[in-house]
Design a protein around this motif. Structure first.
Motif, mmCIF file in Angstrom:
data_model
loop_
_atom_site.group_PDB
_atom_site.id
_atom_site.type_symbol
_atom_site.label_atom_id
_atom_site.label_comp_id
_atom_site.label_asym_id
_atom_site.label_seq_id
_atom_site.Cartn_x
_atom_site.Cartn_y
_atom_site.Cartn_z
ATOM 1 N N GLN A 7 -19.423 -47.797 -79.446
ATOM 2 C CA GLN A 7 -19.312 -47.323 -80.824
ATOM 3 C C GLN A 7 -19.431 -48.501 -81.790
ATOM 4 O OE1 GLN A 7 -16.453 -44.280 -82.303
ATOM 5 N NE2 GLN A 7 -15.622 -45.928 -83.563
ATOM 6 N N TYR A 8 -18.739 -49.596 -81.509
ATOM 7 C CA TYR A 8 -18.823 -50.775 -82.374
ATOM 8 C C TYR A 8 -20.240 -51.336 -82.381
ATOM 9 C CZ TYR A 8 -13.688 -50.735 -82.118
ATOM 10 O OH TYR A 8 -12.369 -50.395 -82.182
ATOM 11 N N SER A 9 -20.944 -51.206 -81.263
ATOM 12 C CA SER A 9 -22.314 -51.713 -81.177
ATOM 13 C C SER A 9 -23.291 -50.864 -81.983
ATOM 14 C CB SER A 9 -22.776 -51.748 -79.711
ATOM 15 O OG SER A 9 -21.978 -52.614 -78.933
ATOM 16 N N LEU A 10 -23.014 -49.557 -82.077
ATOM 17 C CA LEU A 10 -23.951 -48.628 -82.703
ATOM 18 C C LEU A 10 -23.659 -48.357 -84.176
ATOM 19 C CD1 LEU A 10 -24.281 -46.112 -79.755
ATOM 20 C CD2 LEU A 10 -26.170 -47.383 -80.788
ATOM 21 N N THR A 11 -22.503 -48.785 -84.663
ATOM 22 C CA THR A 11 -22.170 -48.574 -86.069
ATOM 23 C C THR A 11 -22.195 -49.906 -86.804
ATOM 24 O OG1 THR A 11 -19.802 -48.751 -85.553
ATOM 25 C CG2 THR A 11 -20.742 -46.541 -85.640
ATOM 26 N N ARG A 12 -22.366 -49.821 -88.104
ATOM 27 C CA ARG A 12 -22.302 -51.032 -88.927
ATOM 28 C C ARG A 12 -20.822 -51.319 -89.174
ATOM 29 N NH1 ARG A 12 -24.899 -51.359 -93.952
ATOM 30 N NH2 ARG A 12 -25.219 -53.561 -93.468
ATOM 31 N N THR A 13 -20.299 -52.248 -88.421
ATOM 32 C CA THR A 13 -18.865 -52.494 -88.394
ATOM 33 C C THR A 13 -18.454 -53.559 -89.397
ATOM 34 O OG1 THR A 13 -18.876 -51.968 -86.028
ATOM 35 C CG2 THR A 13 -16.934 -53.093 -86.897
ATOM 36 N N ALA A 14 -17.431 -53.258 -90.183
ATOM 37 C CA ALA A 14 -16.909 -54.225 -91.151
ATOM 38 C C ALA A 14 -15.883 -55.119 -90.478
ATOM 39 C CB ALA A 14 -16.277 -53.500 -92.325
ATOM 40 N N TYR A 15 -15.994 -56.408 -90.731
ATOM 41 C CA TYR A 15 -15.004 -57.374 -90.264
ATOM 42 C C TYR A 15 -14.820 -58.388 -91.379
ATOM 43 C CZ TYR A 15 -12.503 -60.717 -87.382
ATOM 44 O OH TYR A 15 -11.547 -61.573 -86.880
ATOM 45 N N GLY A 16 -13.687 -58.266 -92.084
ATOM 46 C CA GLY A 16 -13.486 -59.103 -93.258
ATOM 47 C C GLY A 16 -14.474 -58.705 -94.348
ATOM 48 N N LYS A 17 -15.189 -59.675 -94.900
ATOM 49 C CA LYS A 17 -16.157 -59.411 -95.959
ATOM 50 C C LYS A 17 -17.580 -59.248 -95.420
ATOM 51 C CE LYS A 17 -13.564 -61.888 -99.540
ATOM 52 N NZ LYS A 17 -13.613 -62.981 -100.554
ATOM 53 N N VAL A 18 -17.700 -59.320 -94.104
ATOM 54 C CA VAL A 18 -19.015 -59.254 -93.475
ATOM 55 C C VAL A 18 -19.206 -57.889 -92.823
ATOM 56 C CG1 VAL A 18 -20.561 -60.320 -91.787
ATOM 57 C CG2 VAL A 18 -18.901 -61.721 -93.029
ATOM 58 N N ARG A 19 -20.441 -57.385 -92.854
ATOM 59 C CA ARG A 19 -20.756 -56.100 -92.232
ATOM 60 C C ARG A 19 -21.895 -56.306 -91.246
ATOM 61 N NH1 ARG A 19 -18.857 -51.250 -93.423
ATOM 62 N NH2 ARG A 19 -20.018 -49.378 -92.894
ATOM 63 N N SER A 20 -21.703 -55.876 -90.016
ATOM 64 C CA SER A 20 -22.684 -56.120 -88.970
ATOM 65 C C SER A 20 -23.783 -55.074 -88.976
ATOM 66 C CB SER A 20 -22.003 -56.113 -87.605
ATOM 67 O OG SER A 20 -21.495 -54.820 -87.317
ATOM 68 N N ASN A 21 -24.930 -55.411 -88.403
ATOM 69 C CA ASN A 21 -26.004 -54.461 -88.181
ATOM 70 C C ASN A 21 -25.828 -53.776 -86.833
ATOM 71 O OD1 ASN A 21 -27.439 -55.005 -90.609
ATOM 72 N ND2 ASN A 21 -28.211 -56.903 -89.703
ATOM 73 N N ARG A 22 -26.566 -52.712 -86.621
ATOM 74 C CA ARG A 22 -26.528 -51.998 -85.340
ATOM 75 C C ARG A 22 -27.153 -52.871 -84.256
ATOM 76 N NH1 ARG A 22 -28.531 -47.530 -87.118
ATOM 77 N NH2 ARG A 22 -26.564 -46.406 -87.184
ATOM 78 N N ASN A 23 -26.562 -52.869 -83.064
ATOM 79 C CA ASN A 23 -27.093 -53.641 -81.944
ATOM 80 C C ASN A 23 -28.159 -52.862 -81.188
ATOM 81 O OD1 ASN A 23 -25.217 -55.595 -82.566
ATOM 82 N ND2 ASN A 23 -24.359 -55.726 -80.499
#
Length: 229
Positions: A103-119
């Protein structure tokens, strides 16, 4: 440019082929395959997963989730090891770690002020204790089409439902009236790309290239991105 790779797997799954069969004192687990992946990709890709001696069972759930979010957010590729004993049938999927990692890999996950892209996600099918892949692949033995069935229904839903999920797939039908099955053709019918261990370990970066390119076309796939979907 090297990609950061997160590996999702069941740490102590012993239903895998032993990588060092001459070592009678060694009990093979899925972790052994992670160690070999780390050695193989060193210098070309970057391993971004947890350390081998990091026992997550010592931490509270929220601490683990924060830890995983950070690791996954800073990676671009998730490799999930599909081993025979990866799924505990006595536990709900949301109470097991692999579905959360996906789920974390497939969603744009927020961590602090940064937002990740989908893996991009690569499913590496590990051989069982007998050295076979029968827990995932089933050959029809039909002389007309020789179709291979992928047992996606036996996997976590976060894996199985993100396979064979191309919105407009190319299909063909077996000409045998006794078989008559319809099957997918081509090589891009799944967002999560499956590959046998023996093929993956020969060319890890080549298979990572496949999912790296596929994640740029996510609109072409019907994605299950959350456990509740």
């Amino acid at each position: 440019m090297a990609r950061k790779v997160f590996v999702s797997y069941k740490y102590a799954d012993g239903q895998v082929e032993q990588l060092m069969p001459d070592d009678v004192e060694q009990f093979g687990t899925a972790r052994d395959y992670v160690d070999l992946i780390m050695q193989t990709i060193e210098g070309t890709e970057i391993y971004n997963g947890e350390d081998g001696d990091n026992d997550l069972s010592e931490f509270q759930d929220e601490t683990i989730k924060t830890h995983l979010k950070r690791l996954i957010q800073t990676s671009s590729i998730t490799v999930v090891l599909v081993s025979k004993g990866m799924k505990d049938p006595l536990k709900a999927e949301r109470d097991q770690w692999i579905p959360w990692e996906l789920q974390y890999s497939l969603t744009r996950t927020a961590y602090g002020k940064v937002r990740s892209n989908r893996n991009g996600i690569l499913a590496v099918i590990l051989p069982d204790k007998n050295g076979t892949y029968d827990h995932y692949y089933q050959r029809s033995n039909c002389q007309h089409c020789n179709v291979i069935t992928h047992k996606t229904g036996d996997l976590f839903a976060m894996i199985g439902k993100n396979m064979f999920n191309l919105k407009n797939p190319a299909k063909d039908s077996c000409p045998s009236p006794l078989h008559g099955t319809t099957y997918h053709v081509g090589n891009d019918y799944s967002y999560i790309h499956p590959v046998k261990w023996e093929d993956f370990i020969k060319d890890p970066s080549g298979h990572i290239d496949i999912v790296e390119e596929r994640k740029e076309r996510t609109d072409n796939y019907n994605l299950k991105v959350r456990l509740s979907d």
